[in-house]
Design a protein around this motif. Structure first.
Motif, PDB file in Angstrom:
ATOM      1  N   ILE A 133      25.819  41.578  35.933  1.00 51.28           N
ATOM      2  CA  ILE A 133      26.140  40.155  36.103  1.00 51.28           C
ATOM      3  C   ILE A 133      27.650  39.942  36.058  1.00 51.28           C
ATOM      4  O   ILE A 133      28.208  39.215  36.893  1.00 51.28           O
ATOM      5  CB  ILE A 133      25.423  39.314  35.033  1.00 51.28           C
ATOM      6  CG1 ILE A 133      23.908  39.338  35.290  1.00 51.28           C
ATOM      7  CG2 ILE A 133      25.936  37.879  35.022  1.00 51.28           C
ATOM      8  CD1 ILE A 133      23.072  38.728  34.177  1.00 51.28           C
ATOM      9  N   ARG A 134      28.323  40.588  35.129  1.00 53.54           N
ATOM     10  CA  ARG A 134      29.780  40.402  35.024  1.00 53.54           C
ATOM     11  C   ARG A 134      30.519  41.037  36.202  1.00 53.54           C
ATOM     12  O   ARG A 134      31.665  40.672  36.479  1.00 53.54           O
ATOM     13  CB  ARG A 134      30.283  40.978  33.699  1.00 53.54           C
ATOM     14  CG  ARG A 134      29.796  40.182  32.492  1.00 53.54           C
ATOM     15  CD  ARG A 134      30.479  40.582  31.205  1.00 53.54           C
ATOM     16  NE  ARG A 134      29.959  39.842  30.061  1.00 53.54           N
ATOM     17  CZ  ARG A 134      30.303  38.600  29.744  1.00 53.54           C
ATOM     18  NH1 ARG A 134      31.194  37.953  30.485  1.00 53.54           N
ATOM     19  NH2 ARG A 134      29.773  37.995  28.690  1.00 53.54           N
ATOM     20  N   SER A 135      29.855  41.947  36.903  1.00 52.00           N
ATOM     21  CA  SER A 135      30.497  42.584  38.065  1.00 52.00           C
ATOM     22  C   SER A 135      30.339  41.768  39.349  1.00 52.00           C
ATOM     23  O   SER A 135      30.972  42.076  40.355  1.00 52.00           O
ATOM     24  CB  SER A 135      29.883  43.980  38.295  1.00 52.00           C
ATOM     25  OG  SER A 135      28.607  43.896  38.916  1.00 52.00           O
ATOM     26  N   ILE A 136      29.502  40.744  39.331  1.00 54.47           N
ATOM     27  CA  ILE A 136      29.178  40.021  40.561  1.00 54.47           C
ATOM     28  C   ILE A 136      30.398  39.452  41.272  1.00 54.47           C
ATOM     29  O   ILE A 136      30.528  39.618  42.505  1.00 54.47           O
ATOM     30  CB  ILE A 136      28.116  38.928  40.282  1.00 54.47           C
ATOM     31  CG1 ILE A 136      26.754  39.571  40.015  1.00 54.47           C
ATOM     32  CG2 ILE A 136      28.007  37.953  41.455  1.00 54.47           C
ATOM     33  CD1 ILE A 136      25.681  38.594  39.539  1.00 54.47           C
ATOM     34  N   PRO A 137      31.332  38.777  40.594  1.00 54.35           N
ATOM     35  CA  PRO A 137      32.492  38.245  41.328  1.00 54.35           C
ATOM     36  C   PRO A 137      33.252  39.332  42.098  1.00 54.35           C
ATOM     37  O   PRO A 137      33.589  39.147  43.275  1.00 54.35           O
ATOM     38  CB  PRO A 137      33.351  37.617  40.227  1.00 54.35           C
ATOM     39  CG  PRO A 137      32.373  37.265  39.146  1.00 54.35           C
ATOM     40  CD  PRO A 137      31.358  38.350  39.174  1.00 54.35           C
ATOM     41  N   MET A 138      33.500  40.466  41.455  1.00 53.76           N
ATOM     42  CA  MET A 138      34.215  41.551  42.115  1.00 53.76           C
ATOM     43  C   MET A 138      33.372  42.154  43.235  1.00 53.76           C
ATOM     44  O   MET A 138      33.883  42.456  44.320  1.00 53.76           O
ATOM     45  CB  MET A 138      34.582  42.640  41.097  1.00 53.76           C
ATOM     46  CG  MET A 138      35.567  43.690  41.628  1.00 53.76           C
ATOM     47  SD  MET A 138      35.810  45.071  40.442  1.00 53.76           S
ATOM     48  CE  MET A 138      36.154  44.175  38.930  1.00 53.76           C
ATOM     49  N   ALA A 139      32.067  42.291  42.996  1.00 49.74           N
ATOM     50  CA  ALA A 139      31.186  42.871  44.010  1.00 49.74           C
ATOM     51  C   ALA A 139      31.116  41.987  45.250  1.00 49.74           C
ATOM     52  O   ALA A 139      31.141  42.476  46.387  1.00 49.74           O
ATOM     53  CB  ALA A 139      29.787  43.073  43.432  1.00 49.74           C
ATOM     54  N   THR A 174      33.165  33.803  40.851  1.00 50.37           N
ATOM     55  CA  THR A 174      32.884  34.285  42.204  1.00 50.37           C
ATOM     56  C   THR A 174      33.573  33.403  43.232  1.00 50.37           C
ATOM     57  O   THR A 174      34.112  33.890  44.239  1.00 50.37           O
ATOM     58  CB  THR A 174      31.362  34.320  42.463  1.00 50.37           C
ATOM     59  OG1 THR A 174      30.747  35.154  41.479  1.00 50.37           O
ATOM     60  CG2 THR A 174      31.049  34.853  43.844  1.00 50.37           C
ATOM     61  N   ALA A 175      33.563  32.108  43.000  1.00 50.46           N
ATOM     62  CA  ALA A 175      34.276  31.191  43.895  1.00 50.46           C
ATOM     63  C   ALA A 175      35.762  31.520  43.922  1.00 50.46           C
ATOM     64  O   ALA A 175      36.381  31.583  44.993  1.00 50.46           O
ATOM     65  CB  ALA A 175      34.050  29.743  43.456  1.00 50.46           C
ATOM     66  N   ALA A 176      36.347  31.747  42.745  1.00 47.99           N
ATOM     67  CA  ALA A 176      37.777  32.061  42.672  1.00 47.99           C
ATOM     68  C   ALA A 176      38.077  33.402  43.336  1.00 47.99           C
ATOM     69  O   ALA A 176      39.091  33.550  44.033  1.00 47.99           O
ATOM     70  CB  ALA A 176      38.223  32.080  41.210  1.00 47.99           C
ATOM     71  N   ALA A 177      37.185  34.392  43.168  1.00 44.09           N
ATOM     72  CA  ALA A 177      37.422  35.728  43.725  1.00 44.09           C
ATOM     73  C   ALA A 177      37.339  35.729  45.245  1.00 44.09           C
ATOM     74  O   ALA A 177      37.898  36.625  45.899  1.00 44.09           O
ATOM     75  CB  ALA A 177      36.419  36.722  43.142  1.00 44.09           C
TER      76      ALA A 177
END
Length: 454
Positions: A133-139, A174-177
């Protein structure tokens, strides 16, 4: 037997009423790829996907050409990656390497999307679940075709509020990434309650652990066909209205059944389910909102809208189950804002707001879908919206979902442009009052009393 009238009628639906098979989705189990070595795990995952799905796209194209039925998307779903990567991944960054492997495999077999970068945490989170879950923005920032989902609640287990709080933060991150891509990462991320494990539609598709090693699921569509049929019975009784929707859903589902059986036979993969959801597109005449207005509401969101949607959803299912023995997935009517021009028009007219959409989700297939909100919306507010929608699903024993897009740098009244099937989204206002004290409580909301059926 299919007669010439039915064949001509189906051709008319395809040519003039936007009938299509929205997706052929191959579900692939990755459980036999599990390995404690990350490099070996990625290698196994890539090999399995590219081997199993190497003919998926070409087979879909052959069926399109032979039967004249448009198949818009060819997709893959895989076992939730939190289960597959738990032994090898020690950090969120390790999980991102799996996302990149999935993306590379999806590109190499030429599918439109791949779903299953997912975690199932309705009752609690393992370390692997939390890392994924914590990897989702980067993924989401480092991939193009990978879709992610997280199931945070169910009727049987209640709602994991720790996961709900975390997902509010993850959606913002995720929006920011992906802000340079109009926050596109959030369009590929959905939060579920009661997620079905045979869902062919993105972004929520994953291959359930109870499924076979590989499976073919098909999602049909056709809101334009239903709208056209209802125009012919304008002003008639509810009985005539319902019969018309059922008959139309039957015809649409039969087209999907034909495609599913052919794809299954040619690929040598078992047929799973038909999802007969009315899935709109931004194309004119391909709108669920237009159907509701044809039923009789002046503008979607007006009084009577929820009742009209309940009627539509129920009749679609009744017609569909007569055409196929294996109806599953979500099946009903989707109400995404950005992907439905009629919904966009209703928002711009002022007849449709977030609260009315939430009421509509009590009776439709999914939930608050593809809704753009101001970029400065607090993460706790997003978590509160998720909690409300999860509660609807939990109490009503149905699937609900949230796919919100905090539009970084944009405010209420602006427009977020995605293009293609994702369309464009007007930025909708969010209730300005907070829920921080509620969201910050640890633990989970217990399952409702009607969950005790064992």
């Amino acid at each position: 037997m299919i007669n010439i009238f039915e064949a001509n009628e189906t051709n008319e639906m395809i040519e003039n009423e936007n009938l299509d098979v929205r997706t052929i989705t191959m579900g692939i189990s990755l459980l036999d790829c599990v390995d404690s070595n990350l490099d070996r795990l990625n290698h196994k995952i890539y090999d399995k996907i590219t081997t199993m799905a190497r003919n998926l796209v070409s087979t879909g194209e052959e069926i399109e050409a032979e039967f004249g039925v448009p198949i818009v998307n060819k997709r893959i779903s895989v076992t939730p990656i939190a289960l597959v990567g738990g032994a090898a991944c020690k950090t969120p960054e390790d999980f991102v390497t799996i996302a990149q492997t999935l993306d590379r495999a999806a590109h190499d077999v030429h599918v439109n999307f791949l779903g299953g970068y997912s975690a199932l945490v309705s009752k609690g989170m393992t370390k692997a679940d939390e890392m994924l879950i914590r990897s989702i923005p980067m993924a989401m920032a480092k991939t193009e075709l990978v879709c992610s989902s997280v199931n945070v609640g169910s009727t049987k287990t209640g709602i994991n509020m720790d996961a709900v709080k975390l997902m509010g933060e993850i959606i913002k991150s995720t929006a920011a990434a992906t802000k340079e891509k109009d926050c596109l990462g959030c369009a590929k991320l959905v939060v579920f309650c009661n997620a079905p494990d045979d869902n062919p539609f993105m972004a929520g598709a994953f291959h359930g652990v109870t499924e076979a090693d590989a499976i073919i699921n098909v999602g049909v569509s056709g809101p334009g066909v239903v709208k056209h049929a209802l125009e012919k019975v304008r002003g008639e009784s509810f009985e005539v209205l319902c019969e018309t929707i059922k008959k139309t859903a039957f015809k649409v589902t039969r087209v999907g059944q034909l495609v599913a059986q052919e794809a299954s036979r040619r690929l040598g993969v078992p047929f799973g389910i038909i999802d007969l959801s009315l899935a709109p597109t931004p194309a004119i005449g391909d709108s669920v909102s237009d159907i509701l207005e044809e039923i009789g509401v002046e503008s979607t969101g007006a009084p009577g809208t929820t009742a009209a949607l309940a009627l539509l959803n129920d009749q679609v299912k009744k017609g569909g189950v007569m055409a196929s023995s294996y109806v599953g997935g979500l099946s009903g009517a989707f109400i995404p804002v950005s992907e439905d021009q009629g919904m966009i028009n209703a928002v711009n007219r002022g007849s449709l707001c977030m609260e009315k959409l939430e009421a509509m989700t009590c009776v439709c297939s999914v939930g608050l879908d593809m809704i753009a909100i101001p970029g400065d919306t607090r993460s706790t507010t997003i978590s509160g919206i998720i909690a409300d929608e999860m509660a609807i699903g939990m109490v009503n024993q149905k699937t609900t979902a949230v796919r919100l897009i905090p539009a970084i740098g944009k405010k209420e009244g602006d427009v977020l442009e995605f293009g293609g099937l994702l369309g464009s989204a007007p930025i909708m206002p969010v209730n300005r009052f907070g829920c921080d004290a509620f969201v910050n409580r640890p633990g989970r909301i217990p399952a409702p009393v009607h969950s005790f059926k064992n």
